[in-house]
Design a protein around this motif. Sequence first.
Motif, PDB file in Angstrom:
ATOM      1  N   ARG A 123       6.467   7.920  -3.717  1.00  0.00           N
ATOM      2  CA  ARG A 123       6.236   6.769  -2.835  1.00  0.00           C
ATOM      3  C   ARG A 123       7.560   6.089  -2.480  1.00  0.00           C
ATOM      4  O   ARG A 123       7.771   5.690  -1.329  1.00  0.00           O
ATOM      5  CB  ARG A 123       5.321   5.749  -3.530  1.00  0.00           C
ATOM      6  N   HIS A 150       9.476   8.238  -0.055  1.00  0.00           N
ATOM      7  CA  HIS A 150       8.815   8.216   1.248  1.00  0.00           C
ATOM      8  C   HIS A 150       9.160   6.930   1.987  1.00  0.00           C
ATOM      9  O   HIS A 150       9.522   6.950   3.163  1.00  0.00           O
ATOM     10  CB  HIS A 150       7.301   8.379   1.061  1.00  0.00           C
ATOM     11  N   HIS A 199       4.800  18.674   6.892  1.00  0.00           N
ATOM     12  CA  HIS A 199       3.509  18.031   6.599  1.00  0.00           C
ATOM     13  C   HIS A 199       2.480  19.062   6.130  1.00  0.00           C
ATOM     14  O   HIS A 199       1.697  18.795   5.218  1.00  0.00           O
ATOM     15  CB  HIS A 199       2.982  17.265   7.823  1.00  0.00           C
ATOM     16  N   SER A 253      -0.292   0.370  10.507  1.00  0.00           N
ATOM     17  CA  SER A 253       0.123  -0.598   9.479  1.00  0.00           C
ATOM     18  C   SER A 253       1.458  -1.214   9.877  1.00  0.00           C
ATOM     19  O   SER A 253       2.054  -0.824  10.887  1.00  0.00           O
ATOM     20  CB  SER A 253       0.268   0.085   8.122  1.00  0.00           C
ATOM     21  N   ARG A 283      -5.621  10.679  -0.416  1.00  0.00           N
ATOM     22  CA  ARG A 283      -6.602   9.721  -0.967  1.00  0.00           C
ATOM     23  C   ARG A 283      -7.385  10.369  -2.115  1.00  0.00           C
ATOM     24  O   ARG A 283      -7.708   9.710  -3.095  1.00  0.00           O
ATOM     25  CB  ARG A 283      -7.583   9.246   0.116  1.00  0.00           C
ATOM     26  N   SER A 300      -1.198   9.694  11.485  1.00  0.00           N
ATOM     27  CA  SER A 300      -0.286   9.253  10.418  1.00  0.00           C
ATOM     28  C   SER A 300      -0.709   9.849   9.094  1.00  0.00           C
ATOM     29  O   SER A 300      -1.903  10.132   8.885  1.00  0.00           O
ATOM     30  CB  SER A 300      -0.369   7.727  10.318  1.00  0.00           C
ATOM     31  N   GLY A 332       0.013   4.840  12.229  1.00  0.00           N
ATOM     32  CA  GLY A 332      -1.337   4.640  11.673  1.00  0.00           C
ATOM     33  C   GLY A 332      -1.825   3.204  11.783  1.00  0.00           C
ATOM     34  O   GLY A 332      -2.923   2.895  11.347  1.00  0.00           O
ATOM     35  N   TYR A 362       4.381  -2.400   4.678  1.00  0.00           N
ATOM     36  CA  TYR A 362       3.126  -2.038   3.991  1.00  0.00           C
ATOM     37  C   TYR A 362       3.415  -1.091   2.824  1.00  0.00           C
ATOM     38  O   TYR A 362       2.928  -1.286   1.703  1.00  0.00           O
ATOM     39  CB  TYR A 362       2.140  -1.385   4.971  1.00  0.00           C
TER      40      TYR A 362
HETATM   41  C1  HEM Z   1       9.753  10.851   9.564  1.00  0.00           C
HETATM   42  C2  HEM Z   1       8.920  10.985   8.580  1.00  0.00           C
HETATM   43  C3  HEM Z   1       7.839   9.998   8.232  1.00  0.00           C
HETATM   44  C4  HEM Z   1       7.640   8.736   8.700  1.00  0.00           C
HETATM   45  C5  HEM Z   1       8.482   7.937   9.682  1.00  0.00           C
HETATM   46  C6  HEM Z   1       6.446   8.241   8.045  1.00  0.00           C
HETATM   47  C7  HEM Z   1       5.914   6.987   8.253  1.00  0.00           C
HETATM   48  C8  HEM Z   1       4.828   6.469   7.600  1.00  0.00           C
HETATM   49  C9  HEM Z   1       4.309   5.135   7.795  1.00  0.00           C
HETATM   50  C10 HEM Z   1       4.911   4.089   8.704  1.00  0.00           C
HETATM   51  C11 HEM Z   1       3.222   5.005   6.999  1.00  0.00           C
HETATM   52  C12 HEM Z   1       2.324   3.759   6.879  1.00  0.00           C
HETATM   53  C13 HEM Z   1       1.008   3.983   7.560  1.00  0.00           C
HETATM   54  C14 HEM Z   1       1.131   3.887   9.072  1.00  0.00           C
HETATM   55  O1  HEM Z   1       0.972   2.782   9.625  1.00  0.00           O
HETATM   56  O2  HEM Z   1       1.351   4.924   9.706  1.00  0.00           O
HETATM   57  C15 HEM Z   1       3.045   6.258   6.306  1.00  0.00           C
HETATM   58  C16 HEM Z   1       2.046   6.514   5.380  1.00  0.00           C
HETATM   59  C17 HEM Z   1       1.908   7.698   4.728  1.00  0.00           C
HETATM   60  N1  HEM Z   1       2.650   8.839   4.914  1.00  0.00           N
HETATM   61 FE1  HEM Z   1       4.327   9.008   5.991  1.00  0.00          FE
HETATM   62  N2  HEM Z   1       5.958   9.196   7.197  1.00  0.00           N
HETATM   63  C18 HEM Z   1       6.764  10.286   7.289  1.00  0.00           C
HETATM   64  C19 HEM Z   1       6.616  11.491   6.614  1.00  0.00           C
HETATM   65  C20 HEM Z   1       5.584  11.786   5.754  1.00  0.00           C
HETATM   66  C21 HEM Z   1       5.374  13.048   5.090  1.00  0.00           C
HETATM   67  C22 HEM Z   1       6.270  14.282   5.207  1.00  0.00           C
HETATM   68  C23 HEM Z   1       4.241  12.938   4.387  1.00  0.00           C
HETATM   69  C24 HEM Z   1       3.618  14.030   3.589  1.00  0.00           C
HETATM   70  C25 HEM Z   1       2.356  14.304   3.673  1.00  0.00           C
HETATM   71  C26 HEM Z   1       3.725  11.600   4.567  1.00  0.00           C
HETATM   72  C27 HEM Z   1       2.585  11.094   3.994  1.00  0.00           C
HETATM   73  C28 HEM Z   1       2.153   9.802   4.088  1.00  0.00           C
HETATM   74  C29 HEM Z   1       1.037   9.264   3.339  1.00  0.00           C
HETATM   75  C30 HEM Z   1       0.212  10.017   2.319  1.00  0.00           C
HETATM   76  C31 HEM Z   1       0.897   7.943   3.729  1.00  0.00           C
HETATM   77  C32 HEM Z   1      -0.122   6.939   3.174  1.00  0.00           C
HETATM   78  C33 HEM Z   1       0.542   6.138   2.052  1.00  0.00           C
HETATM   79  C34 HEM Z   1      -0.316   5.022   1.469  1.00  0.00           C
HETATM   80  O3  HEM Z   1      -1.214   4.489   2.163  1.00  0.00           O
HETATM   81  O4  HEM Z   1      -0.076   4.649   0.298  1.00  0.00           O
HETATM   82  N3  HEM Z   1       4.573  10.918   5.398  1.00  0.00           N
HETATM   83  N4  HEM Z   1       4.034   7.131   6.688  1.00  0.00           N
END
Ligand code: HEM
Length: 253
Positions: free
Chosen positions: A208, A211, A42, A228, A119, A111, A226, A233
């Motif tokens: 995206r 991810h 991250h 959602s 953003r 999250s 977070g 989502y």
């Molecule tokens: C095991 C690894 C990961 C999981 C399970 C995961 C899970 C999620 C989930 C469920 C969301 C939706 C928002 C929420 O309710 O939390 C999210 C959003 C997001 N995550 Fe991850 N994530 C992971 C790794 C990463 C990594 C390495 C990054 C890099 C920075 C990242 C960046 C983001 C971003 C930028 C969003 C917002 C996306 C949007 O709103 O369009 N995530 N993530």
Amino acid sequence: MSDSRSPAVTYASYLKLDELLSLQQPRSEGPEHDEMLFIVIHQIYELWFKELLHEFDRVRGLLEGDEPHRAQHALKRILTILKVMVGQIDVLETMTPLEFLSFRSRLEAASGFQSDQFRQIEFVLGRKSDEALHRFAQGSRARTALERRLHEPTLWDAFVRYLVREGYLVPPDRDLEQTLVDVYRNDPKNAELCERLVDLDEGIQEWRYRHVKMVERTIGARSGTGGSAGAAYLRTTISEPLFSALWKIRSQL
Ligand code: HEM
């Protein structure tokens, strides 16, 4: 020659290595082995986000200065970084669902959803949102940066203004499709620039997509930390283009 009043620059001092290497602090008991990877990756993404923002500012400035070749060169760097960012998802996918669950609760409500730099990238690329801005505390670094970007021209604004200076008619409703068809048919230099913007759009969509697949394989249909609905989502965000006019004209060429 180094200044006699200050110590010579070293690799460690230049890169602030002591500070940098003290910033990975797992929260789990033990700590759980995989939390280190989770934190490191991250942090790496946040550094890439920082570099991307730096480069987007440059591309915009070069377009404003009527330097399309240099803008393309800067875009090439951005696209190369995006490829690396997409590739790095493979590393995190070596973490199994159980390995992630071993420390997931320690994230509490944290999250990637709260990444202000992500953003900011969306804002620079035209997806501005007051709602996204208001999630950050007034006066915070994140809020200040987003407020600035909310009022700044986007990359697309700079591109359109550049086209106007190149002699193109841009209708006031900003329905650019006819203009873009003209560019593609008769103006190879600017058509190339358009293609790099399509690459950029596709690159962000690719990140995206990867991810959301990583999320599906790691937490299935669970909701996100977070708040959602999780993958459900994220699936709503994957195929929205940034530069929709550049996609629409494909069927008219
Ligand atoms: C095991 C690894 C990961 C999981 C399970 C995961 C899970 C999620 C989930 C469920 C969301 C939706 C928002 C929420 O309710 O939390 C999210 C959003 C997001 N995550 Fe991850 N994530 C992971 C790794 C990463 C990594 C390495 C990054 C890099 C920075 C990242 C960046 C983001 C971003 C930028 C969003 C917002 C996306 C949007 O709103 O369009 N995530 N993530």
